[in-house]
Design an enzyme around this catalytic site. Structure first.
Site, short mmCIF file in Angstrom:
data_model
loop_
_atom_site.label_atom_id
_atom_site.label_comp_id
_atom_site.label_asym_id
_atom_site.label_seq_id
_atom_site.Cartn_x
_atom_site.Cartn_y
_atom_site.Cartn_z
N CYS A 158 -19.13 -2.48 0.57
CA CYS A 158 -18.32 -1.31 0.92
C CYS A 158 -19.03 -0.59 2.06
CB CYS A 158 -18.15 -0.40 -0.30
SG CYS A 158 -17.15 1.08 0.01
N ASN A 186 -10.60 -4.57 -1.51
CA ASN A 186 -10.51 -3.58 -2.57
C ASN A 186 -9.55 -3.99 -3.69
OD1 ASN A 186 -12.27 -1.47 -1.73
ND2 ASN A 186 -10.84 -0.98 -0.09
N TYR A 218 -14.45 9.79 -2.25
CA TYR A 218 -13.47 9.39 -3.27
C TYR A 218 -13.56 10.27 -4.52
CZ TYR A 218 -12.30 5.22 -0.63
OH TYR A 218 -11.86 4.35 0.36
N ARG A 223 0.83 -1.20 0.00
CA ARG A 223 0.00 0.00 0.00
C ARG A 223 0.87 1.26 0.00
NH1 ARG A 223 -4.86 1.76 4.23
NH2 ARG A 223 -5.18 3.85 3.32
N HIS A 247 -16.57 3.15 -4.91
CA HIS A 247 -15.70 4.32 -4.71
C HIS A 247 -15.87 5.37 -5.81
CE1 HIS A 247 -12.70 2.18 -1.78
NE2 HIS A 247 -13.97 2.15 -1.38
#
Length: 439
Positions: free
Chosen positions: A164, A144, A244, A90, A194
């Site tokens: 989500c 995700n 987002y 990440r 998102h």
């Protein structure tokens, strides 16, 4: 009723456990298996999970294992919440895109594509192993990028629904502002994972009065602050975008911000170290307050509701695949929930097999999207654009190859220029070689 959580060693898991414990009448779990290859984390999380169940008087049994096949055997549902490459991957997703002047984020843009490429093959392997052991089990994906992963699962013929926490978080926020219970608030939540907008906020159900104009008039500044967007943007749109959407609506501003402060990945990694130390305290028997800052708020309640609806059978009430039927009690979630599932004509400008995030009627047969309001081209155009990217991203995840990665990046509205796409392709492959069988 037996449930299995793949990625059970996640610091998210105590949030999930707390929901299972509090909402046991909605979802009567007799056995919960936490599965994770990281034995040290699993021991800490599993210990806290058992203490939470004990404190709240939950009679269910919690098992921890690193053996996936044994863990999912006989499960009525399998929840996926894994992170391939961990926080280290990440951190890379959030940094190398900035070298090309693009947003560095773990679920959208170039970083989101990298996560999809790492994740899809792993999730499909897990799902195949679940199917061999228990072909009737539901797979609930919280991993995700949820839209792409869920589409991969559905295309492969798995019984899957994506989940989500954005919608349930907004529902809770709006309910508090309106001073009503969350159950009274229905969202006209439309888009992709998102990439969603609240076109309406209705009281009492899908056909209730739309109070979104009242919300924006009375609480627009508060909502805008949460989204980190100017309140004038909400006034002009007349809808509430997902947070987002800031990556799209304020791209350059976000890139400048990201270049001047530590990444979210670094913050989360530090938080996880602190959380794991807390989890090791034998006196801790509830989820710590720090966990709320980790993300995933209300995930447990959404997961319980969705799992309960899927395992509650058709309106006549069939039992789950284990045949245990929750120890004689039938699960019962809300009939309408926001999920990720096949479009099937809901958004007429998308293919039926696109995966969208909308309110759906959920029962033992799966999720069927409800009709949604007609979309303004401002939203429909971006949805179509990102869906085209997701098509190419899934192709790259399934088949590999530098050219497929380049095509997906070139198609993404947060990239879109060939020089950026070229540079990002090289960086993506270089930083993810150990996770890409074809690289």
């Amino acid at each position: 009723m037996k449930l299995a959580v793949v990625g059970g060693g996640s610091t998210y898991t105590p949030e999930l456990i707390d929901g299972f414990a509090r909402l046991r009448d909605t979802l009567p779990v007799s056995e919960l298996v936490l599965i994770d290859p990281a034995a040290d984390r699993l021991d800490l999380v599993g210990g806290l999970a058992r203490r939470i169940f004990a404190k709240q008087g939950h009679p269910g049994r919690i098992v921890t294992t690193s053996d996936l096949d044994a863990g999912v055997e006989g499960a009525d549902a399998v929840l996926l919440q894994l992170r391939v490459g961990g926080q280290a991957a990440r951190q890379q997703d959030e940094t190398w895109p900035l070298e090309c002047g693009c947003v560095g984020q773990e679920t959208t843009g170039a970083g989101g594509l990298a996560k999809a490429l790492r994740t899809v093959p792993v999730v499909l392997d897990i799902a195949e192993r679940v199917r061999r052991t228990n072909p009737d089990a539901w797979i609930i994906d919280f991993t995700n990028p949820v839209g792409i992963v869920t589409r991969a699962l559905l295309q492969a013929g798995h019984k899957a629904v994506g989940l989500c926490n954005v919608a349930i978080g907004l529902q809770r926020k709006f309910a508090a502002l309106l001073q009503v219970t969350p159950a009274e608030v229905h969202l006209d939540h439309v888009g992709l994972n998102h990439l969603t907008w609240e076109l309406g906020v209705r009281l009492g159900g899908p056909q209730g009065d739309n109070v979104l104009p009242k919300l924006l008039a009375e609480h627009g500044d508060t909502i805008a602050d949460d989204l980190r967007l100017p309140s004038q943007v909400l006034d002009r749109l007349g809808v509430v975008p997902s947070y987002y959407l800031r990556y799209f609506y304020a791209h350059d501003e976000v890139v400048r911000e990201m270049g001047t402060k530590p990444s979210r990945a670094a913050e989360v990694a530090a938080m996880e170290r602190e959380l794991l130390a807390m989890y090791g305290d034998p006196a801790l028997d509830e989820k710590p307050e720090l966990l709320a800052k980790r993300g995933g708020a209300f995930y447990s309640e959404a997961a319980v509701d969705l799992t309960a609806s899927l395992l509650g059978g058709e309106r006549g009430g069939s039992k789950g695949p284990s045949g245990k039927g929750g120890g004689g009690r039938r699960a019962g979630g809300s009939p309408v929930q926001v999920v990720n599932t096949y479009n099937n004509g809901t958004l007429p400008f998308l293919a039926d097999d696109a995966v969208i995030e909308v309110p759906a009627r959920v029962d033992g047969r799966g999720a069927v999207p409800l009709p949604v309001p007609e979309l303004d081209p401002l939203y429909a155009g971006l949805i179509a654009h990102v869906t085209a990217y997701e098509d190419l991203a899934l192709e790259a995840a399934l088949r590999g190859g530098r050219d497929r990665v380049f095509r997906a990046l070139l198609a993404h509205p947060l990239v879109g220029q060939y020089a950026y796409a070229d540079g990002l392709t090289d960086r993506l492959i270089e930083h993810n070689r150990e996770h890409l069988a074809w690289a």
